[in-house]
Design an enzyme around this catalytic site. Structure first.
Site: not given
Ligand code: WQD
Length: 337
Positions: A125, A149, A153
């Protein structure tokens, strides 16, 4: 036949990746725990593609279950999209995010090594970039994720990089998504988030459907052309096709990172207007305060993926709005039957 294991293949992006693979004559196998997806998507994919897709309901956080799946399927490659993906929830529950997201990828890599599956395409992402230092953002931009988050990643990217360097994998392609939106033009599959959505596009759709009273614009005083935040919204079908192209590529030094975006920014104001015109009526809206953590602009420099993967975005944000409106109207018709 070469089976491609699509981990998280019943989800929003995963179902579109599965469809792209089928349309390109490949053999995807869906693996999903259906925690954030509706099992009915399998039947809809089967009818859309005219095949019976092999599907395994598996808890990918369970190493033994993952190993059994690889033993049974013996995939030649893996597309790894499974994991928790809410920025807000990751701040509230970082432990869950680290143990689930890193655990799933570690389980997959161990099983790949055990069953000689040596190619992976990983769903990453643009969140790994954190606050952009320059826009458009290229792959050389520093990586400084600002939430758990985004860090999960980035850590998964680095775990995969180390696996390749140790010779456990022959190659890995990392795709850093910007903002996925829209639905397959058939209207048969699309974004179907469980729970209350945080992202703009499903919020536009929920407002159109009367599920929400209005769209709240998070800030109108940013240094952009109209004061609202700008993002790079990539049509999910173009994003899905990028995965098929990534599987076919030969990554430089066996490990390569690509930004997946259109290279075009769309502001919140423009997004509301585009969705309203796809609907044929204006969406109710109000100006609200800035949302913590939002950057004024996040747009991809996509020259690298366009030149290296021979892929380019074919669909516009306006296409994504029309496709989302079609998907939601067909979904509400089938729900009312
Ligand atoms: C887009 C713009 C908001 C809702 C997130 C994740 C990222 C990635 C993509 C997984 C922003 C504005 C939104 C609303 C608004 N997900 N907005 N009113 O924040 O760019 O990225 O989704 O990888 O990790 O961070 O997307 O859709 O939440 O917001 O004004 O009700 O719309 O301020 O500028 P974002 P988003």
């Amino acid at each position: 036949m070469n089976k491609i294991l699509v981990c998280g293949g019943a989800g929003y992006i995963g179902s579109h990746v599965t469809l792209s693979l089928l349309r390109k004559g490949q053999t995807p196998v869906i693996v999903d725990n259906f925690a954030n997806s509706d099992p009915s998507v399998i039947g809809r994919l089967n009818s859309l593609a005219g095949v019976q897709i092999e599907c395994h309901e598996v808890e990918l956080a369970d190493e033994a279950a993952v190993s059994r799946t690889f033993q049974e399927v013996k995939p030649s490659a893996v597309i790894q999209l499974a994991g928790l993906k809410s920025v807000g929830q990751s701040v509230a529950n970082p432990t869950d995010y680290y143990s689930v997201n890193l655990g799933i990828t570690l389980n997959i890599l161990s099983a790949m090594e055990r069953y000689s599956c040596d190619r992976i395409v990983f769903s990453s992402s643009a969140t790994v970039y954190g606050e952009p230092e320059y826009v458009p953002i290229d792959e050389a931009h520093c990586v400084s994720p600002i939430n758990p988050y985004g860090r999960t990643k980035y850590f998964q990217e680095e775990i995969i990089r180390d696996w390749v360097a140790a010779g456990e994998l022959s190659s890995a392609v990392i795709l850093r998504y910007f903002n996925p939106v829209g639905a397959d033009a058939s209207g048969v599959i699309g974004e179907d988030p469980s729970g209350i959505p945080n992202n703009l596009m499903p919020i536009l759709g929920d407002t159109a459907a009367g599920i929400r009273k209005e769209v709240e614009i998070f800030g109108g005083d940013y240094a952009t052309r109209d004061g609202t935040c700008e993002r790079d919204y990539i049509h999910v079908s173009d994003l899905a096709d990028a995965h098929v192209a990534a599987l076919a590529c030969d990554p430089e030094d066996k490990f390569e990172v690509f930004n997946v975006g259109t290279g075009r920014g769309v502001t919140v104001r423009e997004a509301i207007d585009a969705y309203s015109s796809a609907l044929g009526r204006p969406l109710p809206e109000r100006m609200g305060a800035r949302r913590e953590g939002d950057a004024a602009s996040s747009v991809a420099a996509n020259e690298k993926i366009v030149s290296r993967l021979n892929w380019r975005p074919l669909r516009s944000f306006e296409d994504a709005c029309r496709d989302d409106v079609r998907w939601r109207s067909q979904k509400s018709k089938s729900n009312s039957m």
